[in-house]
Design a protein around this motif. Structure first.
Motif, PDB file in Angstrom:
ATOM      1  N   ARG A 130       0.027  -8.809   4.277  1.00 55.19           N
ATOM      2  CA  ARG A 130       1.468  -8.802   4.540  1.00 55.19           C
ATOM      3  C   ARG A 130       2.091  -7.451   4.185  1.00 55.19           C
ATOM      4  O   ARG A 130       2.896  -6.908   4.942  1.00 55.19           O
ATOM      5  N   TYR A 131       1.702  -6.920   3.030  1.00 52.72           N
ATOM      6  CA  TYR A 131       2.276  -5.646   2.615  1.00 52.72           C
ATOM      7  C   TYR A 131       1.913  -4.529   3.605  1.00 52.72           C
ATOM      8  O   TYR A 131       2.731  -3.662   3.922  1.00 52.72           O
ATOM      9  N   LEU A 132       0.666  -4.562   4.078  1.00 57.88           N
ATOM     10  CA  LEU A 132       0.224  -3.536   5.013  1.00 57.88           C
ATOM     11  C   LEU A 132       1.024  -3.569   6.315  1.00 57.88           C
ATOM     12  O   LEU A 132       1.476  -2.531   6.801  1.00 57.88           O
ATOM     13  N   VAL A 133       1.174  -4.759   6.899  1.00 58.26           N
ATOM     14  CA  VAL A 133       1.877  -4.799   8.184  1.00 58.26           C
ATOM     15  C   VAL A 133       3.349  -4.453   8.010  1.00 58.26           C
ATOM     16  O   VAL A 133       3.962  -3.873   8.920  1.00 58.26           O
ATOM     17  N   GLU A 134       3.922  -4.767   6.858  1.00 60.45           N
ATOM     18  CA  GLU A 134       5.305  -4.346   6.600  1.00 60.45           C
ATOM     19  C   GLU A 134       5.398  -2.816   6.602  1.00 60.45           C
ATOM     20  O   GLU A 134       6.312  -2.231   7.191  1.00 60.45           O
ATOM     21  N   GLY A 135       4.437  -2.187   5.933  1.00 59.37           N
ATOM     22  CA  GLY A 135       4.438  -0.727   5.884  1.00 59.37           C
ATOM     23  C   GLY A 135       4.164  -0.102   7.235  1.00 59.37           C
ATOM     24  O   GLY A 135       4.799   0.898   7.611  1.00 59.37           O
ATOM     25  N   ILE A 136       3.213  -0.675   7.980  1.00 60.01           N
ATOM     26  CA  ILE A 136       2.891  -0.138   9.305  1.00 60.01           C
ATOM     27  C   ILE A 136       4.066  -0.311  10.255  1.00 60.01           C
ATOM     28  O   ILE A 136       4.379   0.579  11.060  1.00 60.01           O
ATOM     29  N   ALA A 137       4.733  -1.464  10.168  1.00 57.03           N
ATOM     30  CA  ALA A 137       5.911  -1.686  11.020  1.00 57.03           C
ATOM     31  C   ALA A 137       6.993  -0.656  10.724  1.00 57.03           C
ATOM     32  O   ALA A 137       7.620  -0.101  11.642  1.00 57.03           O
ATOM     33  N   ASP A 138       7.225  -0.359   9.456  1.00 60.89           N
ATOM     34  CA  ASP A 138       8.209   0.663   9.088  1.00 60.89           C
ATOM     35  C   ASP A 138       7.770   2.048   9.581  1.00 60.89           C
ATOM     36  O   ASP A 138       8.573   2.834  10.090  1.00 60.89           O
TER      37      ASP A 138
END
Length: 403
Positions: A130-138
């Protein structure tokens, strides 16, 4: 304490009864019920690690790279793919941590779907995912679409169908949910994602080695997993990545290291990716960290995944019988699927007292896992866990609750 199931009888007739003795067993640990967090070391690994220092590292020194180490991420990846993942050669590599490989493959997938703007993931997925996709989305200006599964279940095709659109680039989902143990329908969900032209990445950390998996046959695009749970590679052992053959040439991974270049020993001025799965490797691989999983793969190959899965189901069914008999009357809730077809190799039970209970059990040499706010996970590793350990552990939970 008299309980209906008979652990001794179950251990006596277990087809895999010879395997627990092949693992290092400390007299301080009376029952180990956390194999889904960190697997026991094999006795073969205890010997091999010492031998490696003296004979390979100490004896061959730098020559080891030319003799086998350079190819190990790929040769070991192929072996893992064959024994555990249902993957043909040339699609699996051993490399970095799970987090780093997840990042690389999610980013690589997005390069293959440049005109799509959405990433789908569920709120129950492991924090790293979850943390990774949040960062990638940003980082890339993508939109996140969330699926919200129940606490005692996981993502289903029906839930996904409601959020998939022509803008979906990639779906990130765990094969077995880390908290509930829910086993997702990998072939069905993969087919559903493909209907809208998107890609799917499966996190197999909690399924590899205990659940029958056919990545090639089921059309999976990408997969990631760790090797220190049911693959018993040891603390921090390197993770693996799988990229379906048809995608390898079309994907660009973001961490361009020398080991993934087309000519790594030329030390040239510019980067050109390797033509095969090696392009997803970045830096120098951990050779020592890859040793123990090789011994565990040998045991898996001897036992076979179907036999391991059968024992996994038997262990979790046995645990649920004991929980229903001893703990549910005390107010304990089962937060895992009851249907074994929808369950991996661990179950989660919840009670407000479990923070205290888990701490007491650890002092007694009985080691389950605690998940906040008040869950105990019973991670049952089929080749190393006995039915007697399961019974001892659940009876100890009962005793700690009623004292």
């Amino acid at each position: 304490m008299n309980t209906t199931p008979d652990a001794a009888t179950k251990d006596a007739v277990d087809p895999l009864a010879a395997f627990p003795a092949k693992f290092v067993r400390s007299p301080e640990v009376r029952a180990y019920l956390d194999g889904n967090s960190l697997g026991r070391p094999t006795t073969a690994s205890a010997e091999q690690l010492a031998s490696f220092v003296n004979d390979q590292w100490g004896g061959r020194l730098i020559r080891g790279w030319d003799e086998s180490w350079y190819e190990l991420p790929l040769t070991l990846g192929d072996r893992l793919g064959r024994a555990v993942l249902g993957a043909a050669p040339g699609q699996t590599f051993i490399g970095d941590s799970t987090t780093v490989i997840l990042y690389k493959l999610i980013r690589a997938a997005l390069t293959a779907r440049p005109d799509r703007s959405e990433i789908v993931i569920d709120t129950g997925n492991f924090p790293t995912d979850r943390y990774l996709v949040e960062g990638i989305a940003d980082e890339l200006g993508k939109t996140l679409r969330w699926v919200d599964p129940p606490i005692d279940g996981g993502v289903t095709a029906d839930q996904l169908r409601a959020v998939l659109t022509e803008s979906t680039a990639i779906v990130v989902i765990s094969h077995v949910a880390y908290r509930s143990g829910h086993l997702a329908d990998m072939p069905g969900i993969t087919a559903l994602v493909h209907e809208v032209g998107a890609l799917v990445l499966w996190d197999t950390c909690h399924s590899a080695g205990v659940v029958e998996t056919e990545l090639d046959e089921w059309g999976v695009d990408l997969a990631v997993g760790c090797t220190y749970k049911y693959l018993n590679g040891g603390p921090g052992s390197p993770a693996y990545g799988y990229v379906r053959a048809e995608h390898i040439e079309s994907m660009t991974q973001p961490i361009q290291g020398w080991m993934g270049s087309s000519t790594p020993f030329e030390m040239g001025p510019g980067y050109a990716p390797h033509h095969g799965i090696r392009r997803f490797i970045s830096g120098t691989p951990s050779i020592i960290g890859s040793l123990a999983m090789q011994d565990m793969l040998g045991l898996i190959e001897q036992a076979s995944i179907p036999a391991i899965r059968a024992k996994s189901v038997a262990l979790t069914e046995f645990a649920l019988e004991l929980v229903d008999e001893l703990l549910v009357p005390l107010g304990v809730t089962v937060s895992s699927p009851r249907n074994s077809d929808e369950r991996g190799s661990h179950i989660t039970i919840d009670h407000e007292s479990f923070g205290r209970v888990n701490a007491e059990l650890w002092k007694q040499g009985i080691i389950p896992d605690f998940r906040r706010p008040h869950g105990i996970r019973l991670g049952l590793s089929p080749l190393s866990t006995t039915f007697a350990e399961v019974q001892l552990g659940i009876e100890a939970i009962h005793a700690a609750m009623v004292k």
